[in-house]
Design a protein around this motif. Structure first.
Motif, short mmCIF file in Angstrom:
data_model
loop_
_atom_site.label_atom_id
_atom_site.label_comp_id
_atom_site.label_asym_id
_atom_site.label_seq_id
_atom_site.Cartn_x
_atom_site.Cartn_y
_atom_site.Cartn_z
N UNK A 1 0.87 -1.18 0.00
CA UNK A 1 0.00 0.00 0.00
C UNK A 1 0.90 1.23 0.00
N UNK A 2 0.90 1.92 -1.12
CA UNK A 2 1.78 3.08 -1.30
C UNK A 2 0.94 4.34 -1.18
N UNK A 3 1.29 5.19 -0.24
CA UNK A 3 0.55 6.42 -0.04
C UNK A 3 0.57 7.27 -1.30
N UNK B 1 -4.44 -8.44 2.65
CA UNK B 1 -4.15 -7.37 3.59
C UNK B 1 -3.03 -6.52 3.02
N UNK B 2 -2.98 -5.26 3.42
CA UNK B 2 -2.00 -4.33 2.86
C UNK B 2 -0.86 -4.10 3.84
N UNK B 3 0.29 -3.85 3.29
CA UNK B 3 1.48 -3.50 4.07
C UNK B 3 1.99 -2.17 3.53
N UNK B 4 2.07 -1.19 4.41
CA UNK B 4 2.51 0.12 4.00
C UNK B 4 3.99 0.07 3.59
N UNK B 5 4.30 0.59 2.42
CA UNK B 5 5.69 0.66 1.97
C UNK B 5 5.94 2.09 1.49
N UNK B 6 7.21 2.55 1.58
CA UNK B 6 7.52 3.91 1.14
C UNK B 6 7.29 4.06 -0.35
#
Length: 263
Positions: free
Chosen positions: A205-207, A256-261
């Motif tokens: 999940x990329x902001x 499920x999502x994992x936040x990554x830069x």
């Protein structure tokens, strides 16, 4: 009404053929494509026939002769590594199509642009059709969409007698084009059997990654209206709510999502 469609067998083209075929005001549809249509893209009918033609090398003027309108959908995204080839189809192909429209004295041309033609802006505010269309030069797709529009704008100045419409849709999807869409976004070797809920447990999940989409049948109705409505001119955005992000895609896949830069 006789309508010629370039790129008639792709994701959008197949939907446009269906929409026009269902309208009694359209009496003949000529679909142009580099390859004969597959069963999924439809087949010839009493109202529809297909011709093999390449917008880069083909003789287009005879195919446009007698047409009331041309819908220009032909576009190349792959092979993305070959910029000479994609540029030839996307920009020079547009130039050749417009030259043939003028030579064949076609009265209406509807051009397939994209929201990708718009210039970059720093926030999420909506933009209307007056926003700058310089594209994003680091994206060849965006750059080509912007440059093709500039070709159309220059051509319009010399051919004011031709009614021109440019549609700028968001990402376009339909179930029957799933294999084509998968190849465009994920490449030719990604196994489609993996793209099912539950088989991809985790997604990055990329902001800041957000996009809009629209169904191919809805876009096709916009093309139908653009062809048949004599008051339709200029540019039109085509998109549907809501704005989507990677979290929405993950929910569709049951991941499920994992936040990554972003980097």
């Amino acid at each position: 009404m006789r309508v010629v469609i370039t790129g008639a067998t792709g994701n959008v083209g197949s939907a446009v053929v269906r929409a026009l075929e269902a309208d009694a005001r359209v009496t003949e549809i000529i679909g142009l494509a580099r390859r004969a249509p597959s069963a999924g893209a439809g087949a010839a009918t009493p109202k529809v026939r297909y011709e093999r033609a390449d917008v880069v090398t083909g003789a287009l003027t005879p195919l446009f002769a007698g047409a009331d309108a041309v819908i220009h959908l032909a576009w190349a995204i792959q092979p993305s590594r070959d910029r000479a080839q994609t540029r030839a189809v996307n920009v020079e192909g547009t130039r050749r199509v417009l030259a043939a429209v003028a030579a064949a004295a076609v009265g209406t041309v509807v051009h397939a642009s994209s929201v990708g033609a718009y210039s970059s802006h720093p926030d999420d505010r909506p933009v209307d059709e007056s926003f700058a269309t310089a594209g994003i030069r680091s994206s060849f797709y965006s750059a080509d969409k912007a440059d093709a529009e500039h070709v159309l704008t220059s051509w319009e100045a010399f051919h004011p007698q031709v009614r021109t419409v440019r549609l700028r849709p968001a990402l376009i999807f339909q179930r029957t084009a799933a294999a084509e869409v998968r190849r465009l976004f994920l490449g030719p070797f990604f196994p489609g059997s993996l793209l099912r809920p539950g088989l991809i447990p985790v997604m990055p999940n990329v902001s800041g990654v957000r996009f809009q989409a629209v169904h191919a049948d809805d876009v096709a109705q916009a093309y139908r209206l653009a062809v048949l409505d004599d008051d339709a001119r200029g540019a039109y955005n085509i998109a549907a709510p809501p704005v989507l992000d990677l979290g929405a895609v993950a929910r569709l896949l049951g991941a499920r999502t994992v936040r990554v830069p972003f980097r």
